[in-house]
Every structure is written in structure tokens, then in C-alpha cells.
Design an enzyme around this catalytic site. Sequence first.
Site, mmCIF file in Angstrom:
data_model
loop_
_atom_site.group_PDB
_atom_site.id
_atom_site.type_symbol
_atom_site.label_atom_id
_atom_site.label_comp_id
_atom_site.label_asym_id
_atom_site.label_seq_id
_atom_site.Cartn_x
_atom_site.Cartn_y
_atom_site.Cartn_z
ATOM 1 N N ARG A 79 0.754 -0.935 0.126
ATOM 2 C CA ARG A 79 0.078 -0.183 -0.126
ATOM 3 C C ARG A 79 0.850 1.027 0.394
ATOM 4 O O ARG A 79 1.513 1.121 1.164
ATOM 5 C CB ARG A 79 -0.702 -0.327 1.386
ATOM 6 C CG ARG A 79 -1.632 1.158 1.450
ATOM 7 C CD ARG A 79 -2.628 1.125 2.537
ATOM 8 N NE ARG A 79 -3.038 2.588 2.893
ATOM 9 C CZ ARG A 79 -3.038 3.225 4.159
ATOM 10 N NH1 ARG A 79 -2.260 2.911 4.803
ATOM 11 N NH2 ARG A 79 -3.819 4.947 3.676
ATOM 12 N N HIS A 123 -3.112 10.712 0.592
ATOM 13 C CA HIS A 123 -2.370 10.720 2.085
ATOM 14 C C HIS A 123 -1.340 11.395 2.350
ATOM 15 O O HIS A 123 -0.211 11.908 2.584
ATOM 16 C CB HIS A 123 -1.549 9.013 2.042
ATOM 17 C CG HIS A 123 -1.591 9.456 3.535
ATOM 18 N ND1 HIS A 123 -1.036 8.105 3.622
ATOM 19 C CD2 HIS A 123 0.085 9.595 4.626
ATOM 20 C CE1 HIS A 123 -1.277 7.527 4.986
ATOM 21 N NE2 HIS A 123 -0.363 8.654 5.698
ATOM 22 N N GLU A 168 -7.550 8.552 6.261
ATOM 23 C CA GLU A 168 -7.128 9.033 7.933
ATOM 24 C C GLU A 168 -7.823 10.325 7.193
ATOM 25 O O GLU A 168 -7.305 11.201 8.272
ATOM 26 C CB GLU A 168 -6.176 9.115 8.422
ATOM 27 C CG GLU A 168 -5.753 7.547 8.587
ATOM 28 C CD GLU A 168 -4.370 7.646 9.838
ATOM 29 O OE1 GLU A 168 -3.911 8.938 10.586
ATOM 30 O OE2 GLU A 168 -4.143 6.633 10.151
ATOM 31 N N ASN A 297 -7.041 2.228 9.984
ATOM 32 C CA ASN A 297 -5.849 2.521 10.793
ATOM 33 C C ASN A 297 -6.088 1.852 11.533
ATOM 34 O O ASN A 297 -6.523 2.962 12.740
ATOM 35 C CB ASN A 297 -4.896 3.570 10.099
ATOM 36 C CG ASN A 297 -4.571 3.478 8.932
ATOM 37 O OD1 ASN A 297 -5.015 2.556 8.245
ATOM 38 N ND2 ASN A 297 -4.881 4.558 8.615
ATOM 39 N N TYR A 299 -4.224 1.814 15.865
ATOM 40 C CA TYR A 299 -2.974 2.205 16.771
ATOM 41 C C TYR A 299 -3.361 2.275 18.239
ATOM 42 O O TYR A 299 -2.272 1.664 18.587
ATOM 43 C CB TYR A 299 -2.104 3.270 16.205
ATOM 44 C CG TYR A 299 -1.651 3.064 14.828
ATOM 45 C CD1 TYR A 299 -0.441 2.677 14.875
ATOM 46 C CD2 TYR A 299 -2.465 4.055 14.289
ATOM 47 C CE1 TYR A 299 0.006 2.818 13.582
ATOM 48 C CE2 TYR A 299 -1.705 4.016 12.459
ATOM 49 C CZ TYR A 299 -0.829 3.457 12.141
ATOM 50 O OH TYR A 299 0.464 3.760 11.537
ATOM 51 N N GLU A 367 -3.172 -0.345 8.268
ATOM 52 C CA GLU A 367 -1.871 0.410 8.859
ATOM 53 C C GLU A 367 -2.424 -0.001 10.467
ATOM 54 O O GLU A 367 -3.454 -0.237 10.897
ATOM 55 C CB GLU A 367 -2.294 1.418 8.910
ATOM 56 C CG GLU A 367 -1.657 2.772 8.139
ATOM 57 C CD GLU A 367 -1.434 4.276 8.209
ATOM 58 O OE1 GLU A 367 -1.217 4.232 9.275
ATOM 59 O OE2 GLU A 367 -1.649 5.022 7.292
#
Length: 460
Positions: A79, A123, A168, A297, A299, A367
Site C-alpha cells: 500500500r 495521504h 484518515e 488504521n 493503533y 495500517e
Amino acid sequence: MTPSRSDFPPSFVWGTATASYQIEGATTEDGRGASIWDTFARRPGAIADGSTGDVADDHYHRMAGDVALMADLGVEAYRFSIAWPRIQPLGNGEVNRAGIDFYRRLADELLEKGITPWATLYHWDLPQALEDAGGWLERDTAHRFADYAGLVASELGDVVSNWITLNEPWCSAFLGYASGEHAPGRQEGTHAARAAHHLLLGHALALPNIRSAAPEANVGITLNLYSVHAASDSEADRDAARRIDGLGNRLFLDPVLTGAYPDDVLDDLGEAAWFEQNATPDDLAAISAPIDFLGINYYSRHTVRAGTAETLPPGLASTNPGSEFVQFIETGALRTQMGWEIHPDGLVDVLAMATAKAPGLPLYITENGSAYPDVVSADGTVDDPERLDYLQRHLDACREALAAGVPLAGYFAWSLIDNFEWAWGYSRRFGLVHVDYDTQVRTPKSSALWLRDMLRAEVR
Ligand code: IFM
């Protein structure tokens, strides 16, 4: 439990991810225009170590080597993102042929090595010329993005079949236009929510353009989602969690997956009237048009309790809409160098959250990763036990989600290589592969070697 490849379906996509401004460098070569990050990084104090993405990982010149590195690691999907200012230096008009050629060479190189390209169209590197015209606070930027997306799909649709419109949008809107920690560094308070709408509208208008240029395309959007917990069962703490879940998750998930903005969030923001007038039913219908997958994504988690303006550092209340009602608390859990709490169960939570809103929609973790201050040992190796543990525990969470019936179809580790970590510059390393920024030497860390061995073990 240490994950192994046999825990996952044979069709599961194993990939790594990067983004253009974070790795490419060559910011003034081959006709590339300026992006908002080129401008922002030059603002005194904007980047922790005073760096820019001018050189970054020099990937623009080392692309073939980086693809070979991925092949050595056994990665099957990559990606990457396309820098809009390489394609349209001013954000509109004809394509810059050299820009397209670079991404075509990248896709060809990947395909030759058996690695499937996954292209993200945005991005965060907006052409500066579009920001000068108002950026994402202007509706017109959504139209410019849709044109760009269609152009790129028509140029590269024969070599790229997987497309992610936005990465995002929460960060683009709220870090870019509310807190100002990211480019373009504006502090427009709750108006940042308008940028969020225009970003989602850009996604919406891009979808048909991509599909008509590349009818076989597999198209989705990537959202950053958080697992949000209330510190106690009190009504005030639960309300704090509702606010953060609303602003971070539902403001994006709901329009894309269910076709409506969450009223409570628009009320919290005081933006209900603007949305009533500007986010038309047609916009919402387009934003919620079917996608082929959702990228997530993940985290960390947030644990919050009710707060007051007095509990905030000076200035924060004005730049983070609604934050005066919330305090982020310390739970005692381990954190990465970013200060982000490590909470693999939260990955299961966010997948379940998405599946509840769109049952059956294929999901990808686009991600997931961690930053640690890695060092090269005297023998030339880079041992990163914390990152390895983070990776294994989050893959185990993926396994758990699959076992619970979530249609998780792939996992992309962030990131392939250490890179420019936005406002942190080069002071935070997320790579599976270490980069010596003086020499550009790449060294796979022990986490990368574990992933390689895990992927190889049961392939044949
Ligand atoms: O480096 C970023 C990436 O560009 C977007 N998602 C989060 C990563 C780590 O902060």
C-alpha cells in the site's frame, strides 16, 4: 499466542504500507508541484526535529531496491500513496507525465515481483495551490480531488486494481484545520468539521470516476478508528466517551456506512446548521454509495473521563473542538514511543464496530504499527523486541476477530521502512526496516525477519 500463517485464510492479504511524502523525497523533481507539507514543514517549530520530506527515504530514486526488499520479506501486497502534486502540480488540469510514469514503474516493478499494488490517492499531500484557494474548507476541493482520482485511475487502472480514496480524513480535517499540528497548520476550531465533509464528498465524487475509468477496480476508503472507553460508568464519563467516539469514529463511519452524520456530534460541534444547509441529501447518498471494502488504521485506544476547560493545557480547548469536556487518562498500560497505549483488544473492537454498521463488508487493517527508538547494533543488526511483540499481539487480535466471524481480509503493517513521521520528523521510527538517513542503508529489523519467516513457513 504467537500467530502463524495457517491461522489465516489462504486468501488473506499480507502487506506493508507507506505514504508518498513520508518516503519519496525528490520534492522538486520531474515537475512535482509544492504540497501543503512542503510549506508547513518549513514553518519554524512545526516539525519536532526541524526536518522536511525533501529527501526522506529517497524512495523516488531507490524504488526498485525498496520493492526488492519487500520481495525478500515475502510481502505480497504494498500500500503506497500517490502524491497529487506529482500528477497535477497545481491541483488541476493535465497530468504531469513524469509523475504518472513514476507510479507506473512502481506498479510494474511490484507486479513483476508478485506483489499486488494498493494505491491510496490522498495521504495528506494536498497541492499547495489548492490550499491557497481555501483547501478542504472549500467544497471545490472535493471536485478537484474527484477529477484527479479519475485521471489517475484512467492512467494506471491497467496495473493497479486496488484503490483507497482517502487516508484518515479525521487527521486531514482536525489535525490540519483545528489543532494545526499538521499541514496546512490552520486553527479554525469547529469549522474543521466542514473540511471533514468536503473530504468525504471528495471520496464520494471520486468513486464513480474511478469506477468508470477502471471498471474492475476494488475501491474503498481508509479511516483511523479508536477503541474508546469511559473511565467509569458515571453518566459524565460515558458522555465523554460518547463525544470522543463521535468525533473520532462515528463522524466518518456513519456517513460512509449508513448515509447520515451523527446528530449528537454535529450538536457537540455546534455545526448542525452548517451541515443542514451544506451536506445535502445528494451528498449523503453519494458518500454512502457502496464501497468494496473499508480500510481501518488501528493503533491505540483512548480511555476518557469528564473534564473541564481548566483541566486542559492553555489553548487546547480552542483548537480541539469539544475537548474541554474530556480528559484522556493514564491507565497504566504500556505505551509506544508515540505515547500511544498498546491495546490489541481494541483492534477487535474497531473491526466489530465497522461490521456492526456494515455487515459483510470486507475489512482490511490498512495500517497498524509502533514507534520505538531503534538502534543499529555493532554487528549491524537491529533488534526491536517491542515492535515484534506489538506486531504479534495485533496479528493475534486479527486472528481472534476472524474467529468471531468478522470479514477481515488483510493486514498491512505500518510501515515498510522508517520515514518522515509528520510533525515528529525523523525522530519516530515505525519501520519494519531501519533506515540510516545519512547513508540511506536499509536494514530489516528483527520484527521484519520474523514476519518474513512467518510468511514463508507455510506458503508452500
Ligand atoms: O505515519 C502515520 C501515517 O501516515 C498515517 N497513520 C498513522 C501513522 C503513524 O502516525
